[in-house]
Motif scaffolding. Structure first.
Motif, PDB file in Angstrom:
ATOM      1  N   LYS A  32       2.869  -9.135  23.687  1.00  0.00           N
ATOM      2  CA  LYS A  32       2.398 -10.242  24.533  1.00  0.00           C
ATOM      3  C   LYS A  32       3.080 -11.559  24.164  1.00  0.00           C
ATOM      4  N   HIS A  33       3.584 -11.621  22.939  1.00  0.00           N
ATOM      5  CA  HIS A  33       4.256 -12.829  22.452  1.00  0.00           C
ATOM      6  C   HIS A  33       5.769 -12.625  22.340  1.00  0.00           C
ATOM      7  N   ARG A  34       6.252 -11.626  23.080  1.00  0.00           N
ATOM      8  CA  ARG A  34       7.683 -11.321  23.166  1.00  0.00           C
ATOM      9  C   ARG A  34       8.320 -11.012  21.808  1.00  0.00           C
ATOM     10  N   LEU A  35       7.582 -10.300  20.998  1.00  0.00           N
ATOM     11  CA  LEU A  35       8.083  -9.863  19.700  1.00  0.00           C
ATOM     12  C   LEU A  35       8.146  -8.342  19.680  1.00  0.00           C
ATOM     13  N   PRO A  36       9.064  -7.787  18.900  1.00  0.00           N
ATOM     14  CA  PRO A  36       9.196  -6.322  18.862  1.00  0.00           C
ATOM     15  C   PRO A  36       7.991  -5.635  18.216  1.00  0.00           C
ATOM     16  N   ALA A  37       7.842  -4.392  18.565  1.00  0.00           N
ATOM     17  CA  ALA A  37       6.773  -3.558  18.009  1.00  0.00           C
ATOM     18  C   ALA A  37       6.996  -3.354  16.515  1.00  0.00           C
ATOM     19  N   VAL A  38       5.926  -3.016  15.828  1.00  0.00           N
ATOM     20  CA  VAL A  38       6.003  -2.626  14.427  1.00  0.00           C
ATOM     21  C   VAL A  38       5.686  -1.137  14.344  1.00  0.00           C
ATOM     22  N   LYS A  39       6.284  -0.487  13.359  1.00  0.00           N
ATOM     23  CA  LYS A  39       6.047   0.940  13.150  1.00  0.00           C
ATOM     24  C   LYS A  39       5.149   1.140  11.948  1.00  0.00           C
ATOM     25  N   LEU A  40       4.322   2.156  12.040  1.00  0.00           N
ATOM     26  CA  LEU A  40       3.455   2.531  10.940  1.00  0.00           C
ATOM     27  C   LEU A  40       4.313   2.973   9.756  1.00  0.00           C
ATOM     28  N   ASP A  41       3.979   2.498   8.570  1.00  0.00           N
ATOM     29  CA  ASP A  41       4.719   2.827   7.350  1.00  0.00           C
ATOM     30  C   ASP A  41       3.736   3.369   6.306  1.00  0.00           C
ATOM     31  N   GLY A  42       3.994   4.555   5.820  1.00  0.00           N
ATOM     32  CA  GLY A  42       3.102   5.209   4.863  1.00  0.00           C
ATOM     33  C   GLY A  42       2.906   4.428   3.577  1.00  0.00           C
ATOM     34  N   LYS A  43       3.969   3.829   3.044  1.00  0.00           N
ATOM     35  CA  LYS A  43       3.842   3.052   1.799  1.00  0.00           C
ATOM     36  C   LYS A  43       2.987   1.813   2.021  1.00  0.00           C
ATOM     37  N   LEU A  44       3.135   1.191   3.194  1.00  0.00           N
ATOM     38  CA  LEU A  44       2.310   0.018   3.501  1.00  0.00           C
ATOM     39  C   LEU A  44       0.861   0.425   3.717  1.00  0.00           C
ATOM     40  N   ASN A  45       0.642   1.600   4.309  1.00  0.00           N
ATOM     41  CA  ASN A  45      -0.730   2.119   4.449  1.00  0.00           C
ATOM     42  C   ASN A  45      -1.375   2.292   3.072  1.00  0.00           C
ATOM     43  N   GLU A  46      -0.605   2.826   2.124  1.00  0.00           N
ATOM     44  CA  GLU A  46      -1.128   3.014   0.768  1.00  0.00           C
ATOM     45  C   GLU A  46      -1.497   1.681   0.129  1.00  0.00           C
ATOM     46  N   LEU A  47      -0.623   0.668   0.288  1.00  0.00           N
ATOM     47  CA  LEU A  47      -0.924  -0.660  -0.255  1.00  0.00           C
ATOM     48  C   LEU A  47      -2.172  -1.254   0.398  1.00  0.00           C
ATOM     49  N   ALA A  48      -2.266  -1.108   1.706  1.00  0.00           N
ATOM     50  CA  ALA A  48      -3.434  -1.626   2.421  1.00  0.00           C
ATOM     51  C   ALA A  48      -4.706  -0.913   1.967  1.00  0.00           C
ATOM     52  N   LEU A  49      -4.627   0.399   1.791  1.00  0.00           N
ATOM     53  CA  LEU A  49      -5.800   1.155   1.348  1.00  0.00           C
ATOM     54  C   LEU A  49      -6.209   0.743  -0.063  1.00  0.00           C
ATOM     55  N   LYS A  50      -5.250   0.534  -0.935  1.00  0.00           N
ATOM     56  CA  LYS A  50      -5.553   0.106  -2.303  1.00  0.00           C
ATOM     57  C   LYS A  50      -6.285  -1.241  -2.273  1.00  0.00           C
ATOM     58  N   GLN A  51      -5.815  -2.156  -1.433  1.00  0.00           N
ATOM     59  CA  GLN A  51      -6.440  -3.470  -1.316  1.00  0.00           C
ATOM     60  C   GLN A  51      -7.847  -3.357  -0.723  1.00  0.00           C
ATOM     61  N   ALA A  52      -7.984  -2.618   0.374  1.00  0.00           N
ATOM     62  CA  ALA A  52      -9.291  -2.456   1.013  1.00  0.00           C
ATOM     63  C   ALA A  52     -10.291  -1.800   0.061  1.00  0.00           C
ATOM     64  N   THR A  53      -9.848  -0.798  -0.666  1.00  0.00           N
ATOM     65  CA  THR A  53     -10.710  -0.093  -1.616  1.00  0.00           C
ATOM     66  C   THR A  53     -11.140  -1.011  -2.749  1.00  0.00           C
ATOM     67  N   ALA A  54     -10.222  -1.817  -3.255  1.00  0.00           N
ATOM     68  CA  ALA A  54     -10.567  -2.758  -4.333  1.00  0.00           C
ATOM     69  C   ALA A  54     -11.581  -3.790  -3.853  1.00  0.00           C
ATOM     70  N   MET A  55     -11.416  -4.269  -2.620  1.00  0.00           N
ATOM     71  CA  MET A  55     -12.385  -5.226  -2.085  1.00  0.00           C
ATOM     72  C   MET A  55     -13.748  -4.561  -1.894  1.00  0.00           C
ATOM     73  N   ALA A  56     -13.756  -3.353  -1.352  1.00  0.00           N
ATOM     74  CA  ALA A  56     -15.021  -2.642  -1.137  1.00  0.00           C
ATOM     75  C   ALA A  56     -15.735  -2.397  -2.462  1.00  0.00           C
ATOM     76  N   LYS A  57     -14.969  -2.040  -3.478  1.00  0.00           N
ATOM     77  CA  LYS A  57     -15.560  -1.774  -4.785  1.00  0.00           C
ATOM     78  C   LYS A  57     -16.175  -3.038  -5.378  1.00  0.00           C
ATOM     79  N   SER A  58     -15.478  -4.167  -5.227  1.00  0.00           N
ATOM     80  CA  SER A  58     -15.982  -5.429  -5.779  1.00  0.00           C
ATOM     81  C   SER A  58     -17.021  -6.079  -4.871  1.00  0.00           C
ATOM     82  N   GLY A  59     -17.000  -5.716  -3.596  1.00  0.00           N
ATOM     83  CA  GLY A  59     -17.903  -6.322  -2.632  1.00  0.00           C
ATOM     84  C   GLY A  59     -17.474  -7.713  -2.190  1.00  0.00           C
ATOM     85  N   ALA A  60     -16.238  -8.101  -2.551  1.00  0.00           N
ATOM     86  CA  ALA A  60     -15.737  -9.444  -2.234  1.00  0.00           C
ATOM     87  C   ALA A  60     -14.444  -9.362  -1.439  1.00  0.00           C
TER      88      ALA A  60
END
Length: 139
Positions: A32-60
């Motif tokens: 919508k903003h005339r920028l190219p698509a992004v592709k799903l990346d497994g390594k970035l998914n792992e980093l995101a999951l590590k971050q989300a899990t750490a936040m969920a564990k801490s509750g912050a």
């Protein structure tokens, strides 16, 4: 035991499908903003999951929950990298809308030169937030 293995494979596949849907939604917003698509990346998914899990564990909700962002992405050797985090939204569409409406998060979603993305969430039913989200986007 065999049924358990089949369920694990199916659940892993379902998580990948959801992550692909998230990348598609981010790509649609970028389009919508005339920028190219992004592709799903497994390594970035792992980093995101590590971050989300750490936040969920801490509750912050904290960019440093899983360690300093620069340190976490350094092994990727990317020129550009950004992270969006959030919590309290049960559906990705709601989380994405909040990111779109926030100047800093929107800048990350619309980062010029971005080509790859990873998105994940982790649940903590004891937290008032219940669901913690993380997105990592890179060139």
């Amino acid at each position: 035991m065999r049924l358990f293995l089949v369920l694990c494979v199916l659940l892993g596949f379902a998580a990948e499908v959801r992550a692909a849907d998230y990348a598609g939604a981010i790509s649609a917003y970028r389009s919508k903003h005339r920028l190219p698509a992004v592709k799903l990346d497994g390594k970035l998914n792992e980093l995101a999951l590590k971050q989300a899990t750490a936040m969920a564990k801490s509750g912050a909700v904290s960019h440093n929950a899983a360690g300093f962002f620069g340190t976490r992405v350094a092994p990727l050797k990317r020129r550009l990298a950004a992270e969006n985090i959030g919590a309290g939204f049960l559906k990705f569409e709601e989380m994405l809308k909040q990111w779109e409406d926030s100047r800093g998060h929107r800048e990350n979603l619309l980062m010029k030169g971005a080509r790859r993305v990873g998105v994940a969430y982790a649940d903590n039913p004891k937290s008032p937030y219940r669901k913690f989200w993380a997105m990592v986007i890179t060139d």
